[in-house]
Design an enzyme around this catalytic site. Structure first.
Site, PDB file in Angstrom:
ATOM      1  N   HIS A 190      -6.142  -1.382  11.612  1.00 59.93           N
ATOM      2  CA  HIS A 190      -5.547  -1.858  10.364  1.00 59.93           C
ATOM      3  C   HIS A 190      -6.438  -2.936   9.743  1.00 59.93           C
ATOM      4  O   HIS A 190      -6.896  -3.829  10.435  1.00 59.93           O
ATOM      5  CB  HIS A 190      -4.145  -2.418  10.665  1.00 59.93           C
ATOM      6  CG  HIS A 190      -3.320  -2.710   9.452  1.00 59.93           C
ATOM      7  ND1 HIS A 190      -3.266  -1.868   8.352  1.00 59.93           N
ATOM      8  CD2 HIS A 190      -2.494  -3.750   9.161  1.00 59.93           C
ATOM      9  CE1 HIS A 190      -2.448  -2.395   7.442  1.00 59.93           C
ATOM     10  NE2 HIS A 190      -1.973  -3.539   7.910  1.00 59.93           N
ATOM     11  N   CYS A 234      -5.288   0.555   3.608  1.00 60.17           N
ATOM     12  CA  CYS A 234      -5.304  -0.864   3.986  1.00 60.17           C
ATOM     13  C   CYS A 234      -6.665  -1.515   3.703  1.00 60.17           C
ATOM     14  O   CYS A 234      -6.731  -2.643   3.219  1.00 60.17           O
ATOM     15  CB  CYS A 234      -4.953  -1.017   5.456  1.00 60.17           C
ATOM     16  SG  CYS A 234      -6.014  -0.056   6.561  1.00 60.17           S
ATOM     17  N   ASN A 265      -0.799  -9.354   4.885  1.00 59.05           N
ATOM     18  CA  ASN A 265      -0.706  -7.909   5.077  1.00 59.05           C
ATOM     19  C   ASN A 265      -0.502  -7.240   3.722  1.00 59.05           C
ATOM     20  O   ASN A 265      -0.344  -7.929   2.697  1.00 59.05           O
ATOM     21  CB  ASN A 265       0.448  -7.609   6.051  1.00 59.05           C
ATOM     22  CG  ASN A 265       0.313  -6.252   6.727  1.00 59.05           C
ATOM     23  OD1 ASN A 265      -0.524  -5.428   6.345  1.00 59.05           O
ATOM     24  ND2 ASN A 265       1.150  -6.018   7.722  1.00 59.05           N
ATOM     25  N   GLN A 289       0.818  -1.215   0.000  1.00 58.17           N
ATOM     26  CA  GLN A 289       0.000   0.000   0.000  1.00 58.17           C
ATOM     27  C   GLN A 289       0.853   1.268   0.000  1.00 58.17           C
ATOM     28  O   GLN A 289       0.331   2.354  -0.308  1.00 58.17           O
ATOM     29  CB  GLN A 289      -0.959   0.005   1.195  1.00 58.17           C
ATOM     30  CG  GLN A 289      -0.279   0.147   2.549  1.00 58.17           C
ATOM     31  CD  GLN A 289      -1.242  -0.029   3.706  1.00 58.17           C
ATOM     32  OE1 GLN A 289      -1.650  -1.143   4.042  1.00 58.17           O
ATOM     33  NE2 GLN A 289      -1.619   1.074   4.337  1.00 58.17           N
TER      34      GLN A 289
END
Ligand SMILES: *[C@@H]1O[C@H](CO)[C@@H](O)[C@H](O)[C@H]1NC(C)=O
Length: 327
Positions: A272, A133, A294, A127
């Protein structure tokens, strides 16, 4: 000869030398340049403090390891500023009790699951310096749902979600929620491919969605029963990758490298958005974990992934806000 060599390699890899020389090597390896010598000096001090932290965390030997990654010249406050607080109005919405409806008690759940093995997870994305996110959680969950439905794994556009879902309560590079993004895609009627609508790590109010480049759609979405890790496990086992919100705000999370991340002080302060793609039990430590993708590139954590503690009082709020779309 060989055992000796192996031994010295292991010794080296466990040894973080907290020195300025090592900082210079790290800065070179990560392509870091600084505006001038005073900025460089400040970043050196921050890095040395982080190097000591990582060294101490590794010495705890609690089943996880930590490393000096791309965030090693950021103070913890600067790191936390990269995350985006999940607003209260996002989490007061009553979730549907999806798993209670979908899962009869006699259904058996496997001990482990990894959707990467079933070609339902795209490579790790990055990102960059943008609080987007939530858009990566959204594409990840939908990429999985569509791959499972159609047998074809395709990468979807985060930029479309950022540019086009402002009216749904999302905020470009300043945070948002994946359920709002699912709703936007459902209303819009589709999402473009990553290739057609590429990620820029910058927000824009000009929506460039092109139905001709449509690669997937949302036909509905669900919430998984809140704060129920068994429900999250069951949905992962039976349905597909799940968009989740977590607390990624601890300094230990900043420098996670491998093993099962387990910090009992990690509460459910959600900041997140990530993607749960499986679960299992670690052979070495015996700890249950959720496997989490992630969006900080493949160099962060375990090839871009983190194994987060499962069945330990909803650690880091991992089961507080899970949501999953239908393709
Ligand atoms: C170095 O760069 C920083 C950040 O732009 C600036 O605030 C500072 O005044 C500069 N220092 C010198 C000595 O040029």
């Amino acid at each position: 000869m060989l055992p000796l060599l192996l031994l010295s390699l292991v010794a080296l890899s466990n040894c973080y030398e907290v020195s300025v020389d090592h900082f210079q090597q790290w800065a070179f390896d990560h392509g870091k340049t600084y505006e001038n010598e005073s900025v460089r000096a400040i970043r050196t001090l921050v890095w040395l403090d982080n190097a000591q932290f990582v060294k101490d965390k590794n010495a705890e030997n609690n089943g996880a390891t930590f490393k000096l990654n791309q965030y090693a010249d950021l103070t913890h406050e600067e790191y936390k500023a990269l995350l985006s607080p999940i607003s209260d109005d996002a989490i007061t919405r009553a979730p549907e009790d999806m798993i209670a409806m979908a899962l009869p008690p006699w259904v058996n759940i496997p001990d482990s699951k990894d959707w990467r093995e079933e070609n339902a997870v795209t490579p790790v994305k990055n990102q960059g310096a943008c609080g987007s996110c939530y858009s990566f959680s959204t594409t990840g969950a939908l990429e999985g749902a569509c791959a499972i439905k159609t047998g074809k794994l395709q990468s979807f556009s985060e930029q479309q979600i950022m540019d086009c879902s402002w009216q749904y309560g999302n905020n470009g590079c300043n945070g948002g929620m994946f359920d709002r993004a699912f709703y936007y895609i459902q209303q819009q009627g589709g999402i473009d491919s990553e290739a057609a609508y590429a990620y820029t790590a910058k927000e824009s109010h000009t929506c460039k969605y092109d139905p001709k480049s449509k690669a997937g759609q949302v036909t509905g979405f669900y919430y998984v029963k809140q704060e129920d890790e068994n429900a999250l496990q069951a949905v992962l086992a039976l349905k597909g990758p799940v968009a989740i919100a977590i607390n990624a705000g601890l300094r230990s999370f900043q420098f996670y490298s491998s093993g099962v991340y387990d910090d009992p002080t990690c509460d459910a302060t959600l900041n997140h958005g990530v993607l749960a793609v499986g679960y299992g039990t670690d052979k070495d430590s015996g700890k249950d974990y959720f496997l989490v993708k992630n969006s900080w590139g493949p160099d962060w954590g375990l090839g871009g992934y983190i194994k987060m503690r499962r069945n330990s009082n909803n650690q880091c709020g991992i089961a507080t806000y899970p949501s999953i779309p239908d393709c």
